[in-house]
Scaffold this motif. Structure first.
Motif, short mmCIF file in Angstrom:
data_model
loop_
_atom_site.label_atom_id
_atom_site.label_comp_id
_atom_site.label_asym_id
_atom_site.label_seq_id
_atom_site.Cartn_x
_atom_site.Cartn_y
_atom_site.Cartn_z
N SER A 109 43.11 32.99 30.54
CA SER A 109 41.80 33.60 30.30
C SER A 109 41.87 35.11 30.50
N ALA A 110 41.08 35.84 29.70
CA ALA A 110 41.01 37.30 29.85
C ALA A 110 40.43 37.70 31.19
N ASN A 111 39.69 36.79 31.83
CA ASN A 111 39.06 37.09 33.12
C ASN A 111 39.82 36.53 34.31
N GLN A 117 46.99 36.45 35.65
CA GLN A 117 47.67 37.50 34.89
C GLN A 117 48.67 38.25 35.76
N ALA A 171 45.99 36.28 20.53
CA ALA A 171 44.77 36.70 21.22
C ALA A 171 43.68 36.92 20.19
N GLU A 179 40.49 44.04 24.45
CA GLU A 179 40.06 43.53 25.76
C GLU A 179 41.26 43.16 26.63
N ASN A 180 42.37 42.76 26.00
CA ASN A 180 43.53 42.27 26.76
C ASN A 180 44.77 43.12 26.56
N PHE A 215 47.37 43.73 29.55
CA PHE A 215 48.11 42.53 29.93
C PHE A 215 49.10 42.12 28.84
N ILE A 216 48.68 42.16 27.59
CA ILE A 216 49.56 41.79 26.48
C ILE A 216 50.78 42.70 26.43
N LYS A 220 35.07 47.58 24.83
CA LYS A 220 36.24 48.27 25.42
C LYS A 220 36.44 49.67 24.84
#
Length: 293
Positions: free
Chosen positions: A9-11, A16, A29, A34-35, A38-39, A241
């Motif tokens: 999850s992104a949250n 992560q 994704a 938004e990610n 992390f990506i 974002k």
């Protein structure tokens, strides 16, 4: 070799953090912006990121410069696949937008911002007026000369009910540490009613919810961006974002007077909601100051 699928999850920030760097050869994704952090951290060099594109016209996809688009196809929605060419390092710092390269480093600098007022000025002690004159500006906190940016921009975002004679631009040019460097200045009126009402000299107009699109079309990652904006506009940019394109923000958050309805003065809010928005902005690595007009 056994393959398996991880759904993250992104949250889910704890999950992560547990993923080692460059662990994945393929990432899918539905919201790259938004990610993105992390990506980029977990995708190996040469790996592929497949992105499902949003149908919202306010969102404009900005490809990172160290990625190459290798595949585009239309299914139920548009899919773009990008190959990661290298890591974002000092070698390509000309395309990096800040001297502070990671979110943790930004947050460390932001700890030295002035303390947030826990009550609005009319309810706080007499010391609040002196507080209003002492913002700790981002270039002073970081020692940034501002010379390395190809372009420096100040954006004054106003809503239709604002006093059109009042301007944050004059305040900015008088008070901000510009280091005697040129800043391009813009006054943008975000509209909640008919666009024709915004046809005023010297004022650009954008449809409601369109400030994110305006930012992505008019400023770049490597530029230095300062903005003054009201909470309603900032919340939209947080959701998309696009707020990550802003280095320093002066946040105007109108609070309710006794007996005032939610619709008056643009949906004024409880003061605790203003403080919560302030916290979300610092979590995104934005240097934010309370603006009282």
């Amino acid at each position: 070799m056994e393959n398996h699928l991880d759904v993250i999850s992104a949250n889910d920030f704890e999950r992560q953090k547990a993923i080692p760097n460059e662990s994945f050869d393929f990432v899918f994704a539905n919201n790259f912006h938004e990610n993105a952090e992390f990506i980029d951290r977990t995708l190996a060099i040469g790996g592929l990121a497949a992105i499902e594109m949003t149908q919202n016209p306010s969102f404009v996809f900005d490809k990172p410069l160290h990625y190459k688009i290798v595949y585009v196809r239309r299914f139920d929605s548009n899919i773009i696949a990008m190959r990661k060419l290298d890591n974002m390092t000092e070698a390509n710092s000309a395309t990096s937008r800040r001297l502070l390269s990671t979110l943790d480093e930004k947050k460390a600098a932001l700890r030295n911002l002035e303390d947030v007022l826990l009550e609005p000025p009319r309810a706080a002690s007499g010391r609040s007026r002196r507080y209003l004159n002492r913002p700790r500006y981002l270039p002073d906190l970081t020692g940034d000369t501002l010379e390395s940016y190809p372009r420096r921009v100040f954006i004054d975002v106003v809503l239709p009910w604002h006093d059109k004679k009042a301007t944050g631009t004059e305040w900015f040019l008088k008070n901000y540490p510009t280091r005697n460097l040129h800043f391009e200045t813009y006054k943008i009126e975000t509209m909640t009613e008919e666009l024709s009402a915004a046809a005023r000299e010297g004022v650009e107009a954008t449809e409601e919810g369109g400030m994110s699109s305006w930012l992505r079309n008019n400023v770049k990652e490597e530029e230095y961006v300062v903005m003054k904006a009201e909470a309603e506009v900032v919340e939209e940019m947080l959701k998309s974002k696009a707020i990550r394109l802003v280095d320093e923000l002066f946040l105007e958050c109108r609070t309710k007077n006794k007996g005032q309805s939610n619709k008056e003065k643009g949906g004024s809010r409880a003061y605790w909601e203003c403080l919560a928005l302030y916290g979300r902005l610092t979590d995104e690595g934005v240097a934010v100051h309370q603006w009282w007009g």
